[in-house]
Write a protein that holds these residues in place. Structure first.
Motif, PDB file in Angstrom:
ATOM      1  N   SER A 155     -18.119   1.108  18.700  1.00  0.00           N
ATOM      2  CA  SER A 155     -18.134   2.094  17.614  1.00  0.00           C
ATOM      3  C   SER A 155     -19.561   2.546  17.328  1.00  0.00           C
ATOM      4  CB  SER A 155     -17.529   1.491  16.343  1.00  0.00           C
ATOM      5  OG  SER A 155     -18.499   0.701  15.663  1.00  0.00           O
ATOM      6  N   GLY A 156     -20.528   1.942  18.031  1.00  0.00           N
ATOM      7  CA  GLY A 156     -21.928   2.290  17.811  1.00  0.00           C
ATOM      8  C   GLY A 156     -22.639   1.355  16.856  1.00  0.00           C
ATOM      9  N   ASP A 157     -21.951   0.332  16.376  1.00  0.00           N
ATOM     10  CA  ASP A 157     -22.572  -0.582  15.430  1.00  0.00           C
ATOM     11  C   ASP A 157     -23.448  -1.602  16.162  1.00  0.00           C
ATOM     12  OD1 ASP A 157     -22.937  -1.442  12.768  1.00  0.00           O
ATOM     13  OD2 ASP A 157     -21.574  -3.116  13.071  1.00  0.00           O
ATOM     14  N   VAL A 158     -24.621  -1.874  15.597  1.00  0.00           N
ATOM     15  CA  VAL A 158     -25.540  -2.864  16.146  1.00  0.00           C
ATOM     16  C   VAL A 158     -25.827  -3.891  15.058  1.00  0.00           C
ATOM     17  CG1 VAL A 158     -27.818  -3.249  17.194  1.00  0.00           C
ATOM     18  CG2 VAL A 158     -26.616  -1.079  17.590  1.00  0.00           C
ATOM     19  N   GLN A 159     -25.804  -5.155  15.427  1.00  0.00           N
ATOM     20  CA  GLN A 159     -26.054  -6.223  14.453  1.00  0.00           C
ATOM     21  C   GLN A 159     -27.479  -6.096  13.899  1.00  0.00           C
ATOM     22  OE1 GLN A 159     -25.348 -10.105  16.092  1.00  0.00           O
ATOM     23  NE2 GLN A 159     -25.678 -11.146  14.139  1.00  0.00           N
ATOM     24  N   PRO A 160     -27.637  -6.141  12.559  1.00  0.00           N
ATOM     25  CA  PRO A 160     -28.964  -5.936  11.961  1.00  0.00           C
ATOM     26  C   PRO A 160     -29.777  -7.227  11.862  1.00  0.00           C
ATOM     27  CG  PRO A 160     -27.330  -6.100  10.230  1.00  0.00           C
ATOM     28  CD  PRO A 160     -26.588  -6.281  11.532  1.00  0.00           C
ATOM     29  N   THR A 161     -31.093  -7.079  11.702  1.00  0.00           N
ATOM     30  CA  THR A 161     -31.934  -8.217  11.343  1.00  0.00           C
ATOM     31  C   THR A 161     -31.700  -8.521   9.869  1.00  0.00           C
ATOM     32  OG1 THR A 161     -33.777  -6.856  10.612  1.00  0.00           O
ATOM     33  CG2 THR A 161     -33.720  -7.427  12.957  1.00  0.00           C
ATOM     34  N   VAL A 162     -32.189  -9.669   9.425  1.00  0.00           N
ATOM     35  CA  VAL A 162     -32.071 -10.022   8.006  1.00  0.00           C
ATOM     36  C   VAL A 162     -32.721  -8.926   7.166  1.00  0.00           C
ATOM     37  CG1 VAL A 162     -32.731 -11.686   6.223  1.00  0.00           C
ATOM     38  CG2 VAL A 162     -32.043 -12.493   8.495  1.00  0.00           C
ATOM     39  N   ASN A 163     -33.920  -8.485   7.588  1.00  0.00           N
ATOM     40  CA  ASN A 163     -34.627  -7.445   6.833  1.00  0.00           C
ATOM     41  C   ASN A 163     -33.874  -6.122   6.812  1.00  0.00           C
ATOM     42  OD1 ASN A 163     -36.721  -8.940   5.890  1.00  0.00           O
ATOM     43  ND2 ASN A 163     -38.198  -8.294   7.463  1.00  0.00           N
ATOM     44  N   GLN A 164     -33.319  -5.740   7.971  1.00  0.00           N
ATOM     45  CA  GLN A 164     -32.574  -4.477   8.011  1.00  0.00           C
ATOM     46  C   GLN A 164     -31.377  -4.519   7.067  1.00  0.00           C
ATOM     47  OE1 GLN A 164     -31.981  -4.407  12.277  1.00  0.00           O
ATOM     48  NE2 GLN A 164     -33.418  -2.713  12.572  1.00  0.00           N
ATOM     49  N   GLU A 165     -30.673  -5.639   7.043  1.00  0.00           N
ATOM     50  CA  GLU A 165     -29.487  -5.729   6.191  1.00  0.00           C
ATOM     51  C   GLU A 165     -29.860  -5.753   4.713  1.00  0.00           C
ATOM     52  OE1 GLU A 165     -26.826  -9.170   6.649  1.00  0.00           O
ATOM     53  OE2 GLU A 165     -25.166  -7.814   6.199  1.00  0.00           O
ATOM     54  N   LYS A 166     -30.825  -6.616   4.358  1.00  0.00           N
ATOM     55  CA  LYS A 166     -31.136  -6.702   2.927  1.00  0.00           C
ATOM     56  C   LYS A 166     -31.889  -5.479   2.435  1.00  0.00           C
ATOM     57  CE  LYS A 166     -35.145  -9.831   3.221  1.00  0.00           C
ATOM     58  NZ  LYS A 166     -36.192  -9.429   2.290  1.00  0.00           N
ATOM     59  N   GLY A 167     -32.516  -4.740   3.346  1.00  0.00           N
ATOM     60  CA  GLY A 167     -33.158  -3.493   2.961  1.00  0.00           C
ATOM     61  C   GLY A 167     -32.162  -2.482   2.411  1.00  0.00           C
ATOM     62  N   ILE A 168     -30.936  -2.534   2.872  1.00  0.00           N
ATOM     63  CA  ILE A 168     -29.902  -1.598   2.395  1.00  0.00           C
ATOM     64  C   ILE A 168     -29.112  -2.195   1.227  1.00  0.00           C
ATOM     65  CG2 ILE A 168     -27.804  -0.326   3.034  1.00  0.00           C
ATOM     66  CD1 ILE A 168     -30.176   0.780   4.490  1.00  0.00           C
ATOM     67  N   VAL A 169     -28.709  -3.460   1.342  1.00  0.00           N
ATOM     68  CA  VAL A 169     -27.774  -4.001   0.340  1.00  0.00           C
ATOM     69  C   VAL A 169     -28.363  -5.068  -0.574  1.00  0.00           C
ATOM     70  CG1 VAL A 169     -25.698  -3.395   1.638  1.00  0.00           C
ATOM     71  CG2 VAL A 169     -26.762  -5.637   2.005  1.00  0.00           C
ATOM     72  N   GLY A 170     -29.578  -5.571  -0.297  1.00  0.00           N
ATOM     73  CA  GLY A 170     -30.147  -6.614  -1.146  1.00  0.00           C
ATOM     74  C   GLY A 170     -29.670  -8.003  -0.755  1.00  0.00           C
ATOM     75  N   VAL A 171     -29.793  -8.944  -1.707  1.00  0.00           N
ATOM     76  CA  VAL A 171     -29.475 -10.344  -1.370  1.00  0.00           C
ATOM     77  C   VAL A 171     -28.387 -10.942  -2.258  1.00  0.00           C
ATOM     78  CG1 VAL A 171     -31.776 -10.801  -0.430  1.00  0.00           C
ATOM     79  CG2 VAL A 171     -31.337 -11.244  -2.859  1.00  0.00           C
ATOM     80  N   GLU A 172     -27.751 -10.095  -3.105  1.00  0.00           N
ATOM     81  CA  GLU A 172     -26.725 -10.618  -4.021  1.00  0.00           C
ATOM     82  C   GLU A 172     -25.318 -10.152  -3.655  1.00  0.00           C
ATOM     83  OE1 GLU A 172     -27.339 -12.829  -6.163  1.00  0.00           O
ATOM     84  OE2 GLU A 172     -29.508 -12.707  -6.521  1.00  0.00           O
ATOM     85  N   CYS A 173     -25.147  -9.701  -2.440  1.00  0.00           N
ATOM     86  CA  CYS A 173     -23.875  -9.147  -1.974  1.00  0.00           C
ATOM     87  C   CYS A 173     -22.743 -10.165  -1.927  1.00  0.00           C
ATOM     88  CB  CYS A 173     -24.050  -8.632  -0.545  1.00  0.00           C
ATOM     89  SG  CYS A 173     -24.211  -6.872  -0.447  1.00  0.00           S
ATOM     90  N   VAL A 174     -23.070 -11.408  -1.582  1.00  0.00           N
ATOM     91  CA  VAL A 174     -22.116 -12.484  -1.278  1.00  0.00           C
ATOM     92  C   VAL A 174     -21.373 -12.187   0.031  1.00  0.00           C
ATOM     93  CG1 VAL A 174     -20.138 -13.866  -2.029  1.00  0.00           C
ATOM     94  CG2 VAL A 174     -21.808 -13.056  -3.724  1.00  0.00           C
ATOM     95  N   TYR A 175     -20.778 -10.994   0.105  1.00  0.00           N
ATOM     96  CA  TYR A 175     -19.851 -10.716   1.217  1.00  0.00           C
ATOM     97  C   TYR A 175     -20.478  -9.896   2.348  1.00  0.00           C
ATOM     98  CZ  TYR A 175     -16.863 -12.130  -2.602  1.00  0.00           C
ATOM     99  OH  TYR A 175     -16.310 -12.833  -3.647  1.00  0.00           O
ATOM    100  N   HIS A 176     -19.814  -9.938   3.496  1.00  0.00           N
ATOM    101  CA  HIS A 176     -20.136  -9.094   4.658  1.00  0.00           C
ATOM    102  C   HIS A 176     -21.545  -9.307   5.203  1.00  0.00           C
ATOM    103  CE1 HIS A 176     -16.566  -6.372   4.914  1.00  0.00           C
ATOM    104  NE2 HIS A 176     -16.368  -6.915   3.737  1.00  0.00           N
ATOM    105  N   ASN A 201     -23.860 -10.032   8.075  1.00  0.00           N
ATOM    106  CA  ASN A 201     -23.799 -10.093   9.541  1.00  0.00           C
ATOM    107  C   ASN A 201     -25.188 -10.062  10.174  1.00  0.00           C
ATOM    108  OD1 ASN A 201     -24.123  -7.262   8.953  1.00  0.00           O
ATOM    109  ND2 ASN A 201     -23.441  -6.787  11.039  1.00  0.00           N
ATOM    110  N   ALA A 202     -26.212 -10.434   9.388  1.00  0.00           N
ATOM    111  CA  ALA A 202     -27.568 -10.426   9.936  1.00  0.00           C
ATOM    112  C   ALA A 202     -27.701 -11.432  11.084  1.00  0.00           C
ATOM    113  CB  ALA A 202     -28.568 -10.761   8.827  1.00  0.00           C
ATOM    114  N   ILE A 203     -28.634 -11.135  11.960  1.00  0.00           N
ATOM    115  CA  ILE A 203     -28.906 -11.974  13.131  1.00  0.00           C
ATOM    116  C   ILE A 203     -29.254 -13.403  12.703  1.00  0.00           C
ATOM    117  CG2 ILE A 203     -30.655 -12.337  14.936  1.00  0.00           C
ATOM    118  CD1 ILE A 203     -30.656  -9.183  15.173  1.00  0.00           C
ATOM    119  N   VAL A 204     -28.661 -14.369  13.394  1.00  0.00           N
ATOM    120  CA  VAL A 204     -28.921 -15.793  13.143  1.00  0.00           C
ATOM    121  C   VAL A 204     -30.049 -16.253  14.066  1.00  0.00           C
ATOM    122  CG1 VAL A 204     -27.931 -18.120  13.346  1.00  0.00           C
ATOM    123  CG2 VAL A 204     -26.536 -16.236  12.445  1.00  0.00           C
ATOM    124  N   THR A 205     -30.938 -17.104  13.559  1.00  0.00           N
ATOM    125  CA  THR A 205     -32.030 -17.632  14.386  1.00  0.00           C
ATOM    126  C   THR A 205     -31.927 -19.150  14.477  1.00  0.00           C
ATOM    127  OG1 THR A 205     -33.440 -15.878  13.482  1.00  0.00           O
ATOM    128  CG2 THR A 205     -34.541 -17.646  14.715  1.00  0.00           C
TER     129      THR A 205
END
Lengths: 391, 435
Positions: free
Chosen positions: B392-413, B415-419
């Motif tokens: 579908s064109g989706d690429v797994q984000p880095t922690v920074n990429q994900e929290k840059g859009i949604v922050g850190v209080e989302c609880v759900y969804h 999918n940031a890269i695991v290290t």
């Protein structure tokens, strides 16, 4: 003969060639895991067609299912009994009423143990009331913007007053799922009373009116409740355009929910988050590892610890491994465990004699049934089990 | 050597075995490295040169366990939970994690499928179970389980993931195993009826836009789904890997919304109602909404984004036994609720540079997909990451990429890269690369 063979060979070659060609054609058109699809699913993903019996990697039966019709029409009473959900527009709310004061009494007796006094939270169960409902100039509840990016910062509080969009949800959830250990035990009047109490603890006004102790909540009044964070959710799902709004929102995932990029070399990854824009990424380790898991971590390929609580006795275990081959059935001519009359006959000889026979062997039975690792005491334990299991 | 002597040796071997197993149980962890130690010293391996118990005794009767059990030695491969995954340590509204690093392939055994309950595990009598489908349909119906099973069935291998998977990791790494970092998910072959097959007979009214799915457990768990999804690939399932659903998975029947939050796949399914407006049930308002840094929350957050995790090595599957120069497989799982996994990249330096891994085994939509990369181990410290992308064109984000859009209080969804940090000694731990 030669001619015939050659003809056969030629045919065979042609067949082989055409098979190879068609396989090659099929494999380029159909690389495993690459399926025909189109964008535009409501969730932002792709939609796979069901065509000619093929759906992605799956085959399906293409015959018509029209006319498959099992089940029956529910009665009006059955629908009435189960269709008790209620929507924000009030559809489905039952008759009944309850006061804040009655709710207070019920809450203290049945709810405060988990949700804390006045619904203020405690012991890890959801906090129902409290939190700051003040909004910024854009109508956003200010404390919901709290982000714990550094230690010591406050969490956003998600209570009925600060977070929930609709009060009808409170009513249906209490009625269906509460009290936790006795769901569906409250009357509709009691549920109205509890809903009233929780709304009052969140300082909700209905039609501009404060909810004091005497305030009585009913269906009409509940429909009028406007919770502070009603507009705190997106995409908008209400109205005829609701599903289309959802689809448009998820179509732009990079902007709306975040997406990665497939950078392969010398990739940079600074933060773009609020309050930390441009900060370089660095290694963060676990500060306090959560190790308190159940069952405790263990990764060895060992045997589970033996417990005395096991239902299998020592006698039965020894019997299973050393004696059951012959004594577990009638075929071998040995008295079968479970055959009461056979064992009554054996035990007429007396335990002492039976034990000696078992140790030394008797008839077709070798000494100790062939397992000389067994002690005399083991043999006695086994006989006791076999006799006990054959009464 | 006569027969008697042989017997004596054999029985001596058995006695020895019993003594040794007692020692093994006491120091299970340390004996795991024994075989390679034996080979290295050039001594004979007693497991080869001596008779073993299972070769010199009669085994158990063939059908001693009419429903089979895993080998006793596998007793540590279990679901685990933590007080952090519950309300106040109460394990009725809680979640258990699948031991993903211990599993192979893409099918999770039914007894190890992760479990989330809101009011305990309901035990439903299948003879008394009923499903009501009503609301904006021409012909409402009530089905018994036997009647539901009369409808033509389809089977799909699909992952199921709680949208809270990794929720403890938004603000930094917290758990030290793959099981707790990503174990709120499983994958199984599900069998049931395509909901569209039933709806084609019942006749959906044109004003029907939403479907309420309601469970019959004490929490009456309910969620609202849009019709478009319902008519695409939603199923009503009653079988999991060939057998009836387990109680923990909603026996006898649950909803299956492929690729979407497992919470939408309502267990102990009781009722489907079609309506013109959404319902705003509790688990789609006060919970299962993702509060972003804007102070507003994403609602009706359906599909689980493309995601991946390396399962070997992992903290509980470390590389401590490897020697420099060993060629070893890096293996992991990738999945996406949007479609099919197209590929997975691997980084050894915490995301600065990447190489392409290869997919292996079945590659199916909305399903766990295995990836693999052959790596020459050099005993150097690594920051190991995997990054998946889908059709579908989706690429797994880095922690920074994900929290840059949604922050850190989302609880759900999340999918940031695991290290995984791999030390020079081959120890593996959960870390994050973030600001």
């Amino acid at each position: 003969m030669f001619k015939l063979d050659r003809k056969l060979i030629t045919i065979g070659m042609t067949l082989a060639l055409s098979t190879t060609l068609s396989v090659a054609a099929a494999s380029t058109a159909c690389i495993p895991g690459v399926y025909k699809s189109k964008p535009g699913a409501i969730d932002g993903g792709v939609i796979y067609p069901r065509e000619n019996g093929v759906y992605t990697a799956y085959r399906y039966n293409t015959q018509s299912t029209k006319g498959v019709n099992f089940g029956r029409t529910p009665t009006a009473n059955e629908i009435k009994a189960w269709d008790v959900d209620a929507r924000p527009d009030g559809k489905g709310l039952p008759d009944g009423e309850g006061s804040v004061e009655d709710g207070d009494e019920l809450f203290d007796a049945q709810c405060a143990v988990c949700h804390g006094d006045f619904g203020g939270g405690g012991k890890g169960y959801p906090q129902l009331a409290g939190g700051n409902q003040a909004k910024d100039k854009n109508g956003v509840v200010i404390t919901l913007k709290n982000q714990r990016i550094k230690p010591g910062m406050d969490a956003p509080k998600r209570t009925v007053g600060t977070y929930w969009p609709y009060a009808t949800t409170l009513f249906t959830y209490i009625r269906d799922a509460m009290p936790y250990a006795h769901p569906k035990s409250l009357t509709n009047d009691e549920v109205y009373a509890l809903t009233a109490y929780i709304l009052a603890q969140n300082e909700i006004k209905i039609d501009g009116q404060e909810m004091d102790d005497e305030y009585v909540l009913n269906k009409e009044k509940l429909m009028k409740v406007v919770l502070p964070n009603k507009d705190g959710f997106y995409p908008v799902i209400d109205g005829p355009e609701g599903p289309a709004n959802v689809k448009a929102f998820f179509a732009d995932r990079a902007k709306n929910i975040g997406m990665g990029t497939r950078c392969m070399k010398d990739c940079k990854d600074p933060s773009s988050g609020p309050g930390e824009k441009g900060l370089p990424a660095k290694l963060m380790k676990i500060k306090y590892e959560m190790k308190d898991v159940v069952p405790p971590y263990a990764f060895g390929k060992d045997l589970p610890p033996e417990t005395d609580a096991g239902s299998v006795s020592k006698g039965e275990k020894l019997y299973d491994s050393s004696c059951k081959l012959c004594h577990g059935n009638d075929t071998m001519g040995a008295p079968r465990v479970g055959d009461a009359s056979a064992w009554a006959a054996v035990m007429k000889k007396g335990m002492d004699k039976v034990l000696v026979n078992a140790i030394k062997g008797t008839g077709g039975m070798p000494p100790k049934g062939g397992n000389t690792d067994l002690s005399d005491a083991d043999i006695k334990t086994i006989i006791e089990y076999m006799v006990g299991a054959s009464k | 050597m006569n027969n008697k002597t042989e017997e004596k040796i054999a029985s001596a071997g058995r006695r020895d075995f019993f003594k040794k197993t007692a020692t093994v149980s006491a120091v299970a962890a340390t004996t795991m490295v024994a075989p390679s130690a034996v080979m290295a010293s050039g001594k004979d391996d007693e497991n080869i040169v001596e008779e073993v118990k299972w070769g010199t005794t009669l085994g158990e009767e063939c059908n001693k366990y009419p429903y089979g059990m895993p080998a006793a030695y596998e007793h540590n491969v279990v679901r685990r939970t933590s007080a952090l995954m519950s309300s106040a340590g109460d394990m009725h509204a809680a979640i258990s994690m699948t031991p993903i690093a211990d599993l192979k392939g893409i099918i999770v055994p039914n007894g190890l499928h992760f479990t989330r309950t809101h009011n305990g595990v309901a035990h439903v009598n299948p003879n008394k179970w009923r499903l009501m489908i009503h609301g904006l349909v021409e012909k409402p119906i009530v089905l018994t389980l036997d009647q539901l099973k009369r409808y033509p069935s389809e089977s799909r291998i699909l992952f199921m993931e709680c949208p809270s998977n990794s929720a403890a990791e938004w603000k930094g790494p917290q758990f030290g195993t793959a099981q707790f970092v990503k174990g709120m998910m499983s994958c199984a072959q599900w069998t049931g009826v395509r909901l569209k097959t039933i709806l084609d007979e019942l006749g959906l009214k044109p004003e029907a836009k939403w479907m309420l799915a309601e469970g019959g457990d004490g929490s009456e768990m309910s969620r609202t789904l849009p019709i478009e999804k319902v008519l695409d690939d939603v199923m009503i399932v009653y079988a999991q890997n060939g057998e009836a659903l387990r109680n923990e998975q909603g026996y006898p029947v649950r909803l299956m919304a492929p690729g979407w939050e497992a919470n939408l796949c309502v267990k102990w399914l009781k009722r489907l109602e079609f309506g013109d407006k959404p319902w705003y049930a509790k688990e789609e308002t006060s919970k299962y909404t993702a509060l972003t840094a804007s102070g507003k929350a994403i609602q009706h957050f359906y599909a689980l984004e493309t995601n991946s995790i390396i399962t070997s090595p992992a903290p509980e599957k470390d590389w401590k036994d490897l020697k420099k120069g060993d060629l070893v497989e890096i293996e992991g799982l990738a999945w996406s609720g949007y479609g099919t996994i197209k590929g997975v990249d691997i980084s050894f330096d915490g995301g600065k540079n990447w190489v392409e891994a290869q997919l292996k085994g079945l590659v199916l939509p909305k399903c766990w997909t295995r990836f693999s990369y052959m790596y020459k181990y050099e005993g150097k410290p690594l920051l190991l990451q995997s990054r998946s992308y889908d059709d579908s064109g989706d690429v797994q984000p880095t922690v920074n990429q994900e929290k840059g859009i949604v922050g850190v209080e989302c609880v759900y969804h999340r999918n940031a890269i695991v290290t995984w940090q791999v030390t020079e000694k081959g120890e593996v731990s959960n870390v994050q690369i973030r600001s």
